[in-house]
Design a protein around this motif. Structure first.
Motif, PDB file in Angstrom:
ATOM      1  N   LEU A 110       0.811  -1.227   0.000  1.00 32.37           N
ATOM      2  CA  LEU A 110       0.000   0.000   0.000  1.00 32.37           C
ATOM      3  C   LEU A 110       0.838   1.267   0.000  1.00 32.37           C
ATOM      4  N   LEU A 111       2.125   1.140   0.274  1.00 29.47           N
ATOM      5  CA  LEU A 111       2.972   2.322   0.440  1.00 29.47           C
ATOM      6  C   LEU A 111       2.939   3.276  -0.758  1.00 29.47           C
ATOM      7  N   PRO A 112       3.087   2.782  -1.984  1.00 25.90           N
ATOM      8  CA  PRO A 112       3.192   3.741  -3.095  1.00 25.90           C
ATOM      9  C   PRO A 112       1.861   4.303  -3.578  1.00 25.90           C
ATOM     10  N   GLU A 113       0.759   3.797  -3.089  1.00 25.20           N
ATOM     11  CA  GLU A 113      -0.530   4.170  -3.687  1.00 25.20           C
ATOM     12  C   GLU A 113      -1.506   4.821  -2.706  1.00 25.20           C
ATOM     13  N   THR A 114      -1.031   5.234  -1.538  1.00 26.09           N
ATOM     14  CA  THR A 114      -1.914   5.863  -0.550  1.00 26.09           C
ATOM     15  C   THR A 114      -1.238   7.078   0.072  1.00 26.09           C
ATOM     16  N   ASP A 115      -2.067   7.990   0.577  1.00 28.25           N
ATOM     17  CA  ASP A 115      -1.580   9.209   1.229  1.00 28.25           C
ATOM     18  C   ASP A 115      -1.725   9.168   2.746  1.00 28.25           C
ATOM     19  N   VAL A 116      -2.726   8.440   3.223  1.00 29.69           N
ATOM     20  CA  VAL A 116      -3.034   8.414   4.655  1.00 29.69           C
ATOM     21  C   VAL A 116      -3.435   7.002   5.051  1.00 29.69           C
ATOM     22  N   TRP A 117      -2.854   6.526   6.155  1.00 31.20           N
ATOM     23  CA  TRP A 117      -3.294   5.279   6.779  1.00 31.20           C
ATOM     24  C   TRP A 117      -3.949   5.623   8.110  1.00 31.20           C
ATOM     25  N   ILE A 118      -5.110   5.055   8.344  1.00 31.44           N
ATOM     26  CA  ILE A 118      -5.785   5.193   9.640  1.00 31.44           C
ATOM     27  C   ILE A 118      -6.077   3.783  10.124  1.00 31.44           C
ATOM     28  N   SER A 119      -5.409   3.379  11.180  1.00 31.14           N
ATOM     29  CA  SER A 119      -5.595   2.025  11.677  1.00 31.14           C
ATOM     30  C   SER A 119      -6.323   2.052  13.015  1.00 31.14           C
ATOM     31  N   SER A 120      -6.891   0.909  13.347  1.00 25.46           N
ATOM     32  CA  SER A 120      -7.611   0.752  14.609  1.00 25.46           C
ATOM     33  C   SER A 120      -7.085  -0.476  15.334  1.00 25.46           C
ATOM     34  N   GLY A 121      -6.460  -0.238  16.499  1.00 26.39           N
ATOM     35  CA  GLY A 121      -5.995  -1.346  17.330  1.00 26.39           C
ATOM     36  C   GLY A 121      -4.536  -1.706  17.123  1.00 26.39           C
ATOM     37  N   ALA A 122      -4.053  -2.605  17.989  1.00 27.79           N
ATOM     38  CA  ALA A 122      -2.698  -3.172  17.930  1.00 27.79           C
ATOM     39  C   ALA A 122      -1.608  -2.138  18.170  1.00 27.79           C
ATOM     40  N   VAL A 123      -1.909  -1.081  18.970  1.00 30.47           N
ATOM     41  CA  VAL A 123      -0.885  -0.056  19.228  1.00 30.47           C
ATOM     42  C   VAL A 123      -0.590   0.106  20.715  1.00 30.47           C
ATOM     43  N   SER A 124      -1.147  -0.754  21.558  1.00 26.98           N
ATOM     44  CA  SER A 124      -0.934  -0.623  22.995  1.00 26.98           C
ATOM     45  C   SER A 124       0.271  -1.467  23.410  1.00 26.98           C
ATOM     46  N   ALA A 125       0.224  -2.060  24.579  1.00 26.36           N
ATOM     47  CA  ALA A 125       1.389  -2.784  25.104  1.00 26.36           C
ATOM     48  C   ALA A 125       1.152  -4.284  25.187  1.00 26.36           C
ATOM     49  N   GLY A 126       0.129  -4.774  24.469  1.00 28.31           N
ATOM     50  CA  GLY A 126      -0.150  -6.206  24.500  1.00 28.31           C
ATOM     51  C   GLY A 126       0.874  -7.010  23.721  1.00 28.31           C
ATOM     52  N   LYS A 127       0.945  -8.321  24.000  1.00 31.11           N
ATOM     53  CA  LYS A 127       1.928  -9.177  23.351  1.00 31.11           C
ATOM     54  C   LYS A 127       1.666  -9.346  21.860  1.00 31.11           C
ATOM     55  N   TYR A 128       0.425  -9.089  21.431  1.00 29.00           N
ATOM     56  CA  TYR A 128       0.105  -9.233  20.015  1.00 29.00           C
ATOM     57  C   TYR A 128      -0.085  -7.874  19.328  1.00 29.00           C
ATOM     58  N   ASP A 129       0.307  -6.817  20.001  1.00 29.27           N
ATOM     59  CA  ASP A 129       0.210  -5.481  19.407  1.00 29.27           C
ATOM     60  C   ASP A 129       1.473  -5.224  18.578  1.00 29.27           C
ATOM     61  N   TYR A 130       1.482  -5.823  17.390  1.00 28.55           N
ATOM     62  CA  TYR A 130       2.679  -5.798  16.548  1.00 28.55           C
ATOM     63  C   TYR A 130       2.795  -4.539  15.689  1.00 28.55           C
ATOM     64  N   LEU A 131       1.740  -3.782  15.577  1.00 21.87           N
ATOM     65  CA  LEU A 131       1.709  -2.733  14.563  1.00 21.87           C
ATOM     66  C   LEU A 131       2.846  -1.709  14.694  1.00 21.87           C
ATOM     67  N   PRO A 132       3.142  -1.180  15.891  1.00 22.67           N
ATOM     68  CA  PRO A 132       4.239  -0.195  15.966  1.00 22.67           C
ATOM     69  C   PRO A 132       5.559  -0.735  15.416  1.00 22.67           C
ATOM     70  N   ALA A 133       5.900  -1.956  15.760  1.00 21.32           N
ATOM     71  CA  ALA A 133       7.157  -2.542  15.278  1.00 21.32           C
ATOM     72  C   ALA A 133       7.111  -2.768  13.772  1.00 21.32           C
ATOM     73  N   VAL A 134       5.973  -3.203  13.274  1.00 22.10           N
ATOM     74  CA  VAL A 134       5.826  -3.435  11.830  1.00 22.10           C
ATOM     75  C   VAL A 134       5.979  -2.128  11.062  1.00 22.10           C
ATOM     76  N   LEU A 135       5.354  -1.079  11.547  1.00 19.78           N
ATOM     77  CA  LEU A 135       5.433   0.210  10.865  1.00 19.78           C
ATOM     78  C   LEU A 135       6.867   0.729  10.823  1.00 19.78           C
ATOM     79  N   GLN A 136       7.577   0.590  11.917  1.00 20.71           N
ATOM     80  CA  GLN A 136       8.965   1.047  11.936  1.00 20.71           C
ATOM     81  C   GLN A 136       9.834   0.179  11.029  1.00 20.71           C
ATOM     82  N   GLN A 137       9.530  -1.118  10.976  1.00 18.78           N
ATOM     83  CA  GLN A 137      10.287  -2.004  10.086  1.00 18.78           C
ATOM     84  C   GLN A 137      10.080  -1.621   8.625  1.00 18.78           C
ATOM     85  N   LEU A 138       8.898  -1.112   8.298  1.00 20.42           N
ATOM     86  CA  LEU A 138       8.601  -0.675   6.934  1.00 20.42           C
ATOM     87  C   LEU A 138       9.207   0.692   6.618  1.00 20.42           C
ATOM     88  N   GLY A 139       9.720   1.381   7.641  1.00 22.05           N
ATOM     89  CA  GLY A 139      10.372   2.660   7.396  1.00 22.05           C
ATOM     90  C   GLY A 139       9.641   3.872   7.930  1.00 22.05           C
TER      91      GLY A 139
END
Length: 402
Positions: A238-267
C-alpha cells in the motif's frame, strides 16, 4: 515520552502536505475545498433590478404632485430594456425585470388603484413614495472583478449558486487524499458473520469510514490478522498508492500489538506514541518519507472515534487547504470530577439554551469501550489537564461529530 494534547496536535499539523488540485464541473464540486479565487464576471446585480411587481415612474413627476400615471407598456423579467417615452406615464414592471430607462422608482400594486380611461390603463398612487424604492441598484452587492469565493472555501449550496452565476463551469478544487482504513485483530469477523463467544464484528473501521465520508473522502479498508509477516506484506504493497493510513488497534502494550514494530520495520518515522489524554492515550502517529502519514488509533471504539475528530479530521482539512475552523465552546451543565492527570474528552449532548449559549450535557459513559455511549452524544468536551473538579456553568471547547 508522552506528549500533551497541544504538543501532539502541533506535531500532527507540522506534517500536513498539499494534496494537489484537480478540475471538476461545478455541479460535482459540492463538498470539495476550493483552491482558486472566484471573481464576479460582472456586477451583482448586473442591472438595475425591479424587486416588486408594480409600475416604474420617474420620481420627479410624483414629486411635482402627479398622482395618476398612464401605462405605456409592460417590462417583464428577461425582456430587453424599454424606455419611457413620456415622464408623465409609467411602465408596468415585474419582479426581476430590468428597470426601464427614464424611470427610477417602483410603486408596488398594493399602493395603486387601477382604472381605464378611453381604453387607456391608468394607475393612481395611494400612500407615501420614496425615490428609488424597490430598485436593486446595479453593482450594489458586488462590483465586477470582486473576489466572491476565496481559496479554502468549502463549497456548498450557496457557493454552487455563485459559481453558476459567474459562469464558472469548471472549478479548481483540492484533490482528495487516498486513504486506507486498517482493522487489526484476530477477534474481528465480518459484519455479516455470526461471531463466536470470543469474537466481535468489525465495527470501528465503519465508524471511521463514515467520518471520512463527512469530509467527502471515500476510503478503502483492509483487515489484518495478528501476524507480523502478513502485516508487513500487505502494508508494504500500500505504500506507493496511498496518502493516509488510519488504523484501529494493535498499538498498545499487548503481546500481540505488533503494529508499531511493523510500521517502523517498513520505514515509518515515529513522531509520537502516547498522548496525555483520555480516551485515546496509546495513539501512535508517524510518517513515511515518500509515503503515507499514519494515524494508528487505539482499538477501543470511543478512543479511536475521539482521536479522529481531534487529530485526523483537522489534518485532512488542512491538507486540502480548507480554512481553519474557529473553536466551538459550550457551557457545562453539571459538575464533573476527573482526577487523572490527563486531558479529558467527555461525551456530551449539545443543546441551545434560552440565553443564547450552547449547553453541554454529560452523557452516561462507561469508558472507552462503550460504543453505545456515542449514540447519546454529539460532541466531546475538552476538560483541561490542570483541573480535577469542573463546575457547572464553566465553559470549555467541544469537538462536534454530528
Amino acid at each position: 515520552m508522552m506528549l500533551t494534547v497541544a504538543a501532539a496536535f502541533r506535531a500532527v499539523l507540522q506534517t500536513v502536505r498539499d494534496m494537489g488540485t484537480e478540475m471538476l464541473p461545478f455541479e460535482a464540486a459540492t463538498g470539495r475545498v476550493l483552491r482558486e479565487p472566484v471573481k464576479a464576471d460582472r456586477p451583482f446585480p448586473p442591472f438595475d433590478r425591479v424587486t416588486m411587481d408594480g409600475i416604474a415612474i420617474l420620481y420627479d413627476s410624483y414629486a411635482r404632485g402627479q398622482q395618476i400615471f398612464g401605462v405605456e407598456d409592460i417590462q417583464a423579467a428577461g425582456t430587453p430594456r424599454l424606455q419611457l417615452s413620456s415622464t408623465a406615464n409609467c411602465i408596468e414592471v415585474m419582479t426581476g425585470a430590468i428597470l426601464p430607462e427614464l424611470t427610477d422608482t417602483v410603486i408596488p400594486y398594493e399602493q395603486l388603484n387601477v382604472s381605464d380611461h378611453e381604453g387607456f390603463r391608468r394607475f393612481t398612487i395611494s400612500g407615501e413614495v420614496k425615490q428609488g424604492q424597490n430598485v436593486h441598484r446595479k453593482g450594489s452587492d458586488v462590483e465586477a472583478g470582486a473576489v466572491l469565493l476565496q481559496p479554502g472555501t468549502l463549497l456548498g449550496p450557496a457557493e454552487a449558486g455563485v459559481l453558476a452565476s459567474v459562469g464558472k463551469t469548471q472549478v479548481e478544487v483540492a484533490r482528495l487524499p487516498r486513504v486506507v482504513v486498517i482493522a487489526t485483530g484476530n477477534e474481528l469477523v465480518p459484519v455479516d458473520a455470526t461471531p463466536e463467544e470470543h469474537q466481535v464484528r468489525i465495527s470501528n473501521i465503519y465508524s471511521l469510514m463514515a467520518s471520512l465520508e463527512q469530509c467527502g473522502i471515500s476510503a478503502q479498508y483492509i483487515h489484518l490478522s495478528d501476524d507480523q509477516t502478513e502485516m508487513i506484506s500487505r502494508l508494504e504493497s500500500l505504500l506507493p498508492e496511498t496518502d493516509v493510513w488510519i488504523s484501529s488497534g494493535a498499538v498498545s502494550a499487548g503481546k500481540y500489538d505488533y503494529l508499531p514494530a511493523v510500521l517502523q520495520q517498513l520505514g515509518m518515522q515515529q513522531v509520537f506514541h502516547k498522548v496525555q489524554q483520555r480516551p485515546g492515550k496509546p495513539f501512535l502517529f508517524g510518517t513515511f518519507k515518500d509515503g503515507p502519514v499514519v494515524f494508528a488509533l487505539p482499538g477501543n471504539p470511543v478512543s479511536g472515534f475521539m482521536c479522529f475528530y481531534r487529530y485526523v479530521q483537522p489534518w485532512l482539512k488542512a491538507a486540502m487547504g480548507a480554512k481553519e475552523a474557529a473553536p466551538v465552546y459550550a457551557v457545562l451543565q453539571e459538575q464533573v470530577i476527573f482526577n487523572p492527570s490527563l486531558e479529558y474528552y467527555l461525551p456530551v449532548k449539545l443543546q441551545s439554551l434560552p440565553d443564547g449559549t450552547m449547553g453541554a450535557f454529560p452523557q452516561p459513559y462507561h469508558g472507552s469501550g462503550d460504543l453505545a455511549s456515542l449514540l447519546l452524544a454529539d460532541a466531546f468536551m475538552t476538560l483541561p489537564i490542570e483541573g480535577s473538579v469542573f463546575e457547572k456553568g464553566s465553559c470549555y471547547p467541544v469537538w462536534i461529530f454530528r
